[in-house]
Structures are given as structure tokens and as C-alpha cells.
Write an enzyme that holds these catalytic residues in place. Sequence first.
Site, PDB file in Angstrom:
ATOM      1  N   GLU A  73       0.846  -1.201   0.000  1.00  0.00           N
ATOM      2  CA  GLU A  73       0.000   0.000   0.000  1.00  0.00           C
ATOM      3  C   GLU A  73       0.878   1.245   0.000  1.00  0.00           C
ATOM      4  O   GLU A  73       1.921   1.283   0.658  1.00  0.00           O
ATOM      5  CB  GLU A  73      -0.909  -0.020   1.230  1.00  0.00           C
ATOM      6  CG  GLU A  73      -1.926   1.093   1.301  1.00  0.00           C
ATOM      7  CD  GLU A  73      -2.905   0.900   2.452  1.00  0.00           C
ATOM      8  OE1 GLU A  73      -3.535   1.893   2.853  1.00  0.00           O
ATOM      9  OE2 GLU A  73      -3.029  -0.235   2.967  1.00  0.00           O
TER      10      GLU A  73
ATOM     11  N   ASP B 102       3.954   1.270   9.400  1.00  0.00           N
ATOM     12  CA  ASP B 102       4.763   1.978  10.405  1.00  0.00           C
ATOM     13  C   ASP B 102       5.838   2.842   9.774  1.00  0.00           C
ATOM     14  O   ASP B 102       6.933   3.001  10.323  1.00  0.00           O
ATOM     15  CB  ASP B 102       5.408   0.994  11.396  1.00  0.00           C
ATOM     16  CG  ASP B 102       4.385   0.200  12.179  1.00  0.00           C
ATOM     17  OD1 ASP B 102       3.272   0.727  12.397  1.00  0.00           O
ATOM     18  OD2 ASP B 102       4.675  -0.948  12.566  1.00  0.00           O
TER      19      ASP B 102
ATOM     20  N   GLU C  61      -3.256  10.306   3.018  1.00  0.00           N
ATOM     21  CA  GLU C  61      -4.468  10.492   3.816  1.00  0.00           C
ATOM     22  C   GLU C  61      -4.492  11.936   4.306  1.00  0.00           C
ATOM     23  O   GLU C  61      -3.489  12.440   4.824  1.00  0.00           O
ATOM     24  CB  GLU C  61      -4.518   9.533   5.010  1.00  0.00           C
ATOM     25  CG  GLU C  61      -4.756   8.090   4.607  1.00  0.00           C
ATOM     26  CD  GLU C  61      -4.958   7.181   5.807  1.00  0.00           C
ATOM     27  OE1 GLU C  61      -5.745   6.240   5.691  1.00  0.00           O
ATOM     28  OE2 GLU C  61      -4.318   7.426   6.858  1.00  0.00           O
TER      29      GLU C  61
END
Length: 286
Positions: free
Chosen positions: A100, A127, A104
Site C-alpha cells: 500500500e 509503520d 491520507e
Amino acid sequence: MAMISYSTIVVALLASFMICSVSANFQRDVEITWGDGRGQITNNGDLLTLSLDKASGSGFQSKNEYLFGKIDMQIKLVAGNSAGTVTAYYLKSPGSTWDEIDFEFLGNLSGDPYTLHTNVFTQGKGDREQQFKLWFDPTSDFHTYSILWNPQRIIFSVDGTPIREFKNMESQGTLFPKNQPMRMYSSLWNAEEWATRGGLVKTDWSKAPFTASYRGFNEEACVVINGQSSCPNVSGQGSTGSWLSQELDSTGQEQMRWVQNNYMIYNYCTDAKRFPQGLPRECLAA
């Protein structure tokens, strides 16, 4: 007039088909996947809007899957009091060990800036957050957010200005997303438990519906159909200027340093308390 050989024509034609480069139309190239009518495509496929109310958010995804590409999207974010809302725009593969690449946008109270949150997941492990404030109002007009993903690096850009680079450091033991095809996804949803000031500020539903707008979706990518890529034998050695071999030149590096020096508010690579056993390998290599 100079003669052009048949072989030259064939090579040129093959090259043109290897890489999909499309100014996409939302009606043709994406599907709204959830939201029960809260996602809308208008203007003959040139504009898409997502909305969020107390009952539900909404989202869409690309019809194509990509294994490397440069994906651009123009987005105008939720205006006013957007606290508690998240507008997500990302590439993602399916499954429990997914890859991914994330943008955001974390909403905020009226007058306070959005937080731009970025992350990279490989085989289900993330992370790797870096967060930024933007140097403009992302709600007053459309701005272009780009993901460049080739075999050697991932570059996040805003209006053509690079803000983050994640390099392929597999030789030093760092995982890099390179084997799993990903789709483009975007969604508008409620994340009031964590999105704004760590969840201290909740969503004001009296301001609903919240709306984010999209246009200018462009995909220049290796498209995967039935498990086969349109770019066979990709090694990162694209033609001059191609995204397949693109890297940051000195100007791009200077632009990225400017953004990171002035607008970065969190970098996992400097968060020693979070990693008491030592910072991730890519941080030490950088």
C-alpha cells in the site's frame, strides 16, 4: 524524404502499447464501490464527488490494476470544519500481506490546516509514517497529488513538488513493494476516534454532508490484466524521462528538502522512542 524501416515502425508501435498512459474518465475507468449513492460522477465523467454523513461515507476504486506507474489525481478537500474526517487516496493490493502507498488527509477545525499523512506498506507491514502541513489551502481549489512508483523508488508529490521519497533498499534488508499489483482507491470516511488531535476533536455532524471533489485522474502505468503486465520484463530502465526510470534530480531534491524542513511535522525515522530496538534499516541507510 527519408525512408523509415518496417522494423522501426514495429518497435515504436510496441513501445506505445507497453505502457498505458491515459487521461482517465471516471465513468469509464473507476467504479464507486460503497456509499449508497453518496458517490456521484457528473460532467460527462470529468468530475467525481464523495460525501460523508452520519450514516456512511463513500469510496471508489480504479478498474485497472497496476504493477508500477505514475498516478495523478486532482482533489479539492472538505472545506470548513472537517474535524474527524479522513479523505484517503492510495494504491493497495488485496490480501492479508498487502502492499500500500498512502495519501491520507486528516481534517481539522475551521481555520486550522489539514494534516497530510503518508505511509508505505509492504507485505502487510507499515509503520513508515511521515506527516506534513500543506503550504496552501487544499479546500479552496483543486490540487494535484501524485504517486510515482517504479522498481527503484516511490515518490510522493503535491502539485509537482516532491515531498517524500521511499527508495528500494532490498539489498539492505528493507522490503519494497514490487510484486503485487495494486489498484487506486479513494474514500471519505469518519475517523473521529483518532484523526483530529488524536481523537480529542470529534466530528460535528451538524456540518454534514461533507464533500470532497475529484478531477484530472491520470494513469501512466503498467496495467495488469489476467496476471499479465503490459510492461513485460520491467527493470526500471525506461526511456529517458520515463517514470519507469525517474529519480529526483538536484532541483527535485532541493524542493523536497524545502518541504521537509518547513512543513514536515512527523517522521518515523526520527522517532527513537517508538523504535526502542533501533530505527528501521531504511532510516539508518538514508
